[in-house]
Design a protein around this motif. Structure first.
Motif, PDB file in Angstrom:
ATOM      1  N   ASP A 171      20.035  24.625 -21.427  1.00 11.73           N
ATOM      2  CA  ASP A 171      20.258  24.753 -19.854  1.00 11.73           C
ATOM      3  C   ASP A 171      19.690  26.272 -19.505  1.00 11.73           C
ATOM      4  O   ASP A 171      19.998  27.154 -20.427  1.00 11.73           O
ATOM      5  N   ARG A 173      20.130  28.331 -17.679  1.00 12.88           N
ATOM      6  CA  ARG A 173      20.586  29.551 -17.190  1.00 12.88           C
ATOM      7  C   ARG A 173      21.250  30.330 -18.480  1.00 12.88           C
ATOM      8  O   ARG A 173      21.611  31.358 -18.398  1.00 12.88           O
ATOM      9  N   TRP A 174      21.181  29.619 -19.740  1.00 15.62           N
ATOM     10  CA  TRP A 174      21.494  30.500 -20.810  1.00 15.62           C
ATOM     11  C   TRP A 174      20.521  30.399 -21.874  1.00 15.62           C
ATOM     12  O   TRP A 174      19.716  29.188 -21.943  1.00 15.62           O
ATOM     13  N   ASP A 175      20.392  31.101 -23.003  1.00 12.16           N
ATOM     14  CA  ASP A 175      19.610  31.228 -23.928  1.00 12.16           C
ATOM     15  C   ASP A 175      19.624  30.186 -24.997  1.00 12.16           C
ATOM     16  O   ASP A 175      20.880  29.708 -25.188  1.00 12.16           O
ATOM     17  N   ARG A 178      23.119  29.992 -27.449  1.00  8.86           N
ATOM     18  CA  ARG A 178      24.375  29.245 -27.143  1.00  8.86           C
ATOM     19  C   ARG A 178      24.314  27.788 -27.820  1.00  8.86           C
ATOM     20  O   ARG A 178      23.145  27.036 -27.614  1.00  8.86           O
ATOM     21  N   LEU A 180      25.366  24.368 -26.672  1.00  6.30           N
ATOM     22  CA  LEU A 180      26.152  24.113 -25.338  1.00  6.30           C
ATOM     23  C   LEU A 180      26.401  22.511 -25.350  1.00  6.30           C
ATOM     24  O   LEU A 180      25.941  21.729 -26.014  1.00  6.30           O
ATOM     25  N   ASP A 207      30.297  26.360 -24.109  1.00  4.31           N
ATOM     26  CA  ASP A 207      29.964  27.003 -25.409  1.00  4.31           C
ATOM     27  C   ASP A 207      30.714  26.585 -26.596  1.00  4.31           C
ATOM     28  O   ASP A 207      32.023  26.848 -26.567  1.00  4.31           O
ATOM     29  N   LEU A 214      31.343  28.056 -19.477  1.00  2.99           N
ATOM     30  CA  LEU A 214      30.290  28.981 -18.840  1.00  2.99           C
ATOM     31  C   LEU A 214      30.042  28.636 -17.143  1.00  2.99           C
ATOM     32  O   LEU A 214      29.749  29.632 -16.598  1.00  2.99           O
ATOM     33  N   SER A 215      30.337  27.362 -17.147  1.00  3.63           N
ATOM     34  CA  SER A 215      30.062  27.007 -15.532  1.00  3.63           C
ATOM     35  C   SER A 215      30.692  25.849 -15.100  1.00  3.63           C
ATOM     36  O   SER A 215      30.636  24.907 -15.707  1.00  3.63           O
TER      37      SER A 215
END
Length: 679
Positions: A171, A173-175, A178, A180, A207, A214-215
């Motif tokens: 995603d 939005r994250w490196d 993570r 995910l 995570d 996270l969201s």
């Protein structure tokens, strides 16, 4: 090759009896092991102890992602086949999570009780285990943001909210550090209620390692979340009235009063001339190895395949809107067919006289656990093997075929996959996958239509278009090593009408060329695995096996898309590559590893030129546009690929089966000549 001599016979019992009701049997004497046997519980414990000790000395905190057999290298196993008294080293292979982050691969020599390899792997995302998937439900029901999203939908009882966990890989939005998961939420009014009838209008990203949400992403129309569908669409008999449109079907009894025709010594299976080893691992599930067929003419076992397994399963969805645009499930590479396998129920999943095999795997602590009845082995009638009615002689000769089926059933959230590895009496192998279970659904606003990317299967519920692509890994050994693959097309003769070999213009030929890996239904394209060093003594052609793949689904995602980048292997129906030790998967060991395509482009084709020790990856499957009839539960849909003997035998194996000869009915007189009767 002589039969393997050192394995205790295992009884086969009827499906009416559960074989495995007692404690797990642990065999510690490695002299009893076939080199390809899965790790026993005691071996898993032993390997885990060695790994934990090594981690302690390195001051590393770990948890186990995978602990399984490290198969002997091919050259080691070939030496064993030549002299069975020399067993190769027994090794275990582990994938570990290092805390606070990172992945470690470990190879353990169990015979020497030493760590042979301890290697850190960069930027890798291993399987999501069952324990990893459970995290989503644990953190989702207690998170204030999730609770608030449910409250806005009128839900106050969080115990009735369920989450399907999906690996999404990346995603933006994250490196990539993570690990995910995406959670798709559903609701159940009662324990047996169909949760996929009540999709909820939000998702969340978590995570796995930090157990952190996270969201939370809410799907809204005009600023409001889409209401939850309330209608129940159930299939469970406890929630449905019996249907009285027709009388109940009467039971069919399948019996084998004299027992089965196959035999097992340990994990070595023999049946109707076939001999093979049946293995199982976390990722591939069933693995069939060292497959041969006894040729009565030559009075020897002739090798067919060194190894057969499912190398990849990939389910890309075709819905373009967030969050469903990220749905691309690699069921084998992200979850593992072994980890998701069912414990099969005698008399329900299969009928007849059945042999079940347990699977032993390791949890996150390295402790062994057992999946009872993970593999099913049984026989089925397969219709007519051959038949001919000789009207002139007044005779009928026919023989019935039979197939041996080695199978497992896997549940991946909403979908159930039934994998059937079948062998028939004429030397044919077939992998059939039956898809069933429940469509993955999402909520649809009452004012919206499902559009072209899905089907409205019920009020306020849509199911998205998707593909199911399977990859069969074939390590061929067609009457020996050094095989090659040719592409075969049915084409009109190149000779003009009136030429010597085409006087009337109706001639057509099989045109063979080096494999390119494309598909062309108009040419009836198939492929042949050939051994150029072995010629059929009758027809003078190289002995071979024909690959029949009429269900290549293709890959509909465009080149340059995220789906295509992660699943380029699905862009062609066949790839042929040189054999490499420990290369089992079409997208390497880790799905999300950069440049992860093991089977892609001209590099693969260059590796496969000429004959040698090759591996063939065959892609097949289903492109699924959901139907109303697929909901609330989907009738099974089948996809299959077949490998069939082609100029392999001097005599058809069908003739080795004793047929039934009978007289024609008395009112049908035999013809005295080939002339038509006068009426």
């Amino acid at each position: 090759m002589e039969p393997f001599p050192r394995f205790p016979s295992m009884d086969v019992q009827s499906a009416g009896n559960n074989l495995f009701t007692g404690p797990m049997q642990i065999i510690d004497d490695r002299a009893c092991h076939h080199p390809l046997d899965p790790l026993t519980a005691s071996e898993i414990r032993e390997a885990a102890i060695l790994i934990r000790k090594s981690a302690s000395t390195r001051n590393v905190t770990i948890k186990f992602n995978c602990l399984t057999l490290r198969e002997p290298r091919k050259n080691e196993y070939q030496k064993y086949r030549q002299e069975v008294s020399k067993l190769p080293y027994r090794r275990a292979f582990a994938i570990l999570h290092q805390s606070p982050g990172g992945v470690i691969e470990v190879v353990v020599n169990l015979d020497a009780a030493v760590i042979e390899e301890w290697k850190r792997v960069e930027d890798a995302v291993p399987l999501l285990t069952l324990e990893d998937l459970d995290i989503i439900g644990q953190i989702g029901r207690s998170d204030p943001r999730v609770i608030e999203a449910c409250r806005k939908l009128g839900i106050c009882d969080m115990s009735k909210v369920y989450f399907d966990a999906w690996s999404i890989g990346l995603d933006k939005r994250w490196d990539r550090e993570r690990r995910l998961q995406q959670a798709l939420p559903y609701y159940r009014f009662s324990p047996n209620d169909n949760q996929y009838a009540h999709p909820l209008a939000f998702t969340f990203i978590a995570d796995t390692e930090s157990r952190e949400i996270l969201s939370v992403d809410i799907i809204c129309v005009d600023g409001d979340p889409i209401p939850m569908p309330l209608e129940e669409h159930n299939y469970h008999p406890a929630l449905r009235e019996p249907h009285s449109a027709f009388a109940p079907l009467k039971p069919i009894q399948i019996t084998q009063p004299n027992g089965v025709s196959f035999k097992m010594k340990g994990n070595v299976l023999s049946w109707a001339g076939y001999r093979m080893h049946v293995g199982f691992n976390v990722r591939e599930g069933i693995v069939l190895s060292d497959i041969s067929f006894y040729d009565r003419d030559e009075e020897r076992h002739r090798s067919l395949f060194y190894r057969l397994s499912v190398a990849k399963t990939e389910v890309p969805y075709g819905y373009p809107k967030v969050p469903h645009s990220g749905k691309q499930a690699f069921d084998l590479g992200e979850y593992g067919l072994g980890l998701m396998t069912n414990s099969l129920r005698p008399g329900c999943d299969f009928k007849g006289a059945i042999k079940y095999i347990d699977a032993v795997m390791a949890d996150s602590q390295g402790d062994p656990y057992v999946v009872r009845n993970a593999i099913c082995i049984h026989e089925e009638d397969n219709g007519i093997l051959f038949k001919h009615t000789d009207c002139r002689a007044g005779k009928v000769v026919s023989a019935r075929d039979r197939k041996l089926i080695i199978s497992q059933i896997v549940t991946a959230a909403n979908y159930d996959y039934c994998f059937y590895h079948s062998f028939t009496l004429d030397g044919t192998y077939e992998l059939e996958v039956k898809l069933t279970g429940i469509l993955n659904t999402t909520v649809l606003h009452p004012t919206n239509l499902a559009q072209s990317q899905g089907t409205k299967v019920a009020r306020s519920i849509t199911a998205h278009n998707k593909q199911h692509v399977f990859s069969l890994r074939v390590d061929p050994e067609v009457d020996g090593a050094n095989n090659m693959v040719m592409e075969c097309d049915a084409r009109p003769s190149l000779d003009a009408i009136g030429a010597q070999f085409n006087p009337y213009g109706d001639a057509f030929v099989c045109q063979k060329s080096p494999v390119q890996g494309s598909s062309d239904a108009a040419l009836g394209r198939w492929w042949e695995i050939l051994n150029p060093a072995r010629m059929n003594p009758v027809c003078g052609k190289p002995v071979g096996y024909k690959i029949i793949n009429s269900q290549y689904a293709g890959l509909l995602a465009q080149t340059g898309s995220n789906v295509h980048g992660r699943a380029a292997f699905a862009a062609k129906p066949i790839w042929v590559v040189r054999y490499e030790d420990d290369e089992f998967f079409t997208a390497r060991d880790y799905i999300h590893h950069p440049g992860n395509q093991a089977i892609e482009g001209e590099v693969a084709l260059e590796r496969a030129k000429g004959s040698g020790d090759i591996v063939v990856f065959v892609q097949f499957g289903v492109t699924h546009f959901p139907r109303k009839e697929d909901f609330p539960i989907m009738p099974s849909e089948s996809a299959k690929v077949t490998l069939r003997a082609s100029d392999f035998f001097s005599t058809s194996p069908a003739l080795w089966i004793t047929p039934v000869a009978d007289e024609l009915e008395k009112d049908r007189k035999p013809r005295s000549s080939g002339r038509p009767r006068t009426i």
